[in-house]
Design an enzyme around this catalytic site. Structure first.
Site, short mmCIF file in Angstrom:
data_model
loop_
_atom_site.label_atom_id
_atom_site.label_comp_id
_atom_site.label_asym_id
_atom_site.label_seq_id
_atom_site.Cartn_x
_atom_site.Cartn_y
_atom_site.Cartn_z
N LYS A 1 0.86 -1.19 0.00
CA LYS A 1 0.00 0.00 0.00
C LYS A 1 0.89 1.24 0.00
O LYS A 1 1.79 1.37 0.85
CB LYS A 1 -0.88 -0.03 1.25
CG LYS A 1 -2.20 0.68 1.15
CD LYS A 1 -3.00 0.39 2.43
CE LYS A 1 -4.37 0.96 2.40
NZ LYS A 1 -5.05 0.79 3.70
O1 G3P Z 1 -9.05 1.73 4.42
C1 G3P Z 1 -8.87 3.04 4.84
C2 G3P Z 1 -9.63 3.21 6.09
O2 G3P Z 1 -9.01 2.48 7.09
C3 G3P Z 1 -9.84 4.58 6.56
O3 G3P Z 1 -10.98 4.53 7.31
O4 G3P Z 1 -12.58 5.24 8.99
O5 G3P Z 1 -10.15 5.83 9.23
O6 G3P Z 1 -11.56 6.94 7.50
P1 G3P Z 1 -11.34 5.70 8.31
#
Ligand code: G3P
Length: 217
Positions: free
Chosen positions: A83
């Site tokens: 990633k």
């Molecule tokens: O896959 C990316 C994700 O982990 C981000 O999620 O909820 O931290 O915006 P969030």
């Protein structure tokens, strides 16, 4: 649509794998920190639970160091997907790795133009963050629709991996648009099973069954 679990929690990953719904896993530095586990060790363990892609994120900001980190990470298992962030150095790294046959997930995508760049750099997956857009008063799903249109226009093979999924409506909208993958916290994936009429239906059937006085076993 493929389902990836957005977590580094081994118990949750095992639990989802047992349902047959798990097609892969995504992690990021915040999720690794939350797990409290050693990055290499937990990533190796996750790669042993699912045969699908397991995203492991580089933390360097420059291309040369990203390549060195990727070299270490891709040795963990064949299903590791490197990633990288959507920056110039991240996309240089993406191009070098995918040319070499390594899966790459380009993360932190917030515009359709960025997604176009990632596809041109040969990304295996593009991760647009819908929830973080919603947090800022922008409809994250419009971004998914735009990327889907652009990728279809040019026949890009990069898979749209809807990330930062916060609730079941995001999952439904992603599927309606035709996104290839969505990654969500295990809690959201489990919520997909729920419907009040399913619960009520079971309750009613069991009540009537008890009244028959019969048993199957
Ligand atoms: O896959 C990316 C994700 O982990 C981000 O999620 O909820 O931290 O915006 P969030």
């Amino acid at each position: 649509m493929k389902f990836f679990a957005d977590t580094a929690d081994i118990d949750d990953i095992k639990d989802l794998a047992a349902t047959g719904l798990l097609d892969g896993v995504t992690t990021n530095p915040s999720l690794i920190a939350k797990s409290g586990r050693d990055f290499m060790e937990v990533t190796r363990e996750i790669c042993g639970i699912t045969s699908g892609p397991v995203s492991a994120e580089v933390v360097a900001l420059d291309h040369a160091t990203m390549m060195k980190e990727a070299e270490v990470l891709r040795k963990i298992a064949d299903n590791v997907c490197i990633k990288v962030p959507l920056t110039i150095d991240g996309l240089k790294t993406c191009k070098a790795l995918t040319d070499d046959g390594t899966m790459v997930n380009v993360t932190l995508c917030f515009s359709a133009n960025q997604a176009l760049l990632a596809a041109k750099a040969g990304a295996s997956f593009i991760s647009p963050f819908v929830g973080r857009h919603d947090d800022n008063g922008v409809d994250g799903m419009e971004l998914i629709a735009d990327i889907h249109t652009i990728y279809s226009n040019y026949g890009f093979e990069t898979e749209i991996l809807v990330a930062s999924v916060r609730h079941v409506t995001h999952v439904l909208q992603a599927a309606l648009i035709g996104a290839d993958v969505m990654t969500a916290p295990p809690k959201v994936i489990k919520q997909l099973f729920n419907h009040v009429l399913t619960d009520k239906g079971i309750e009613g059937f069991l009540k009537d069954w008890e009244a028959t006085g019969q048993s199957i076993l």
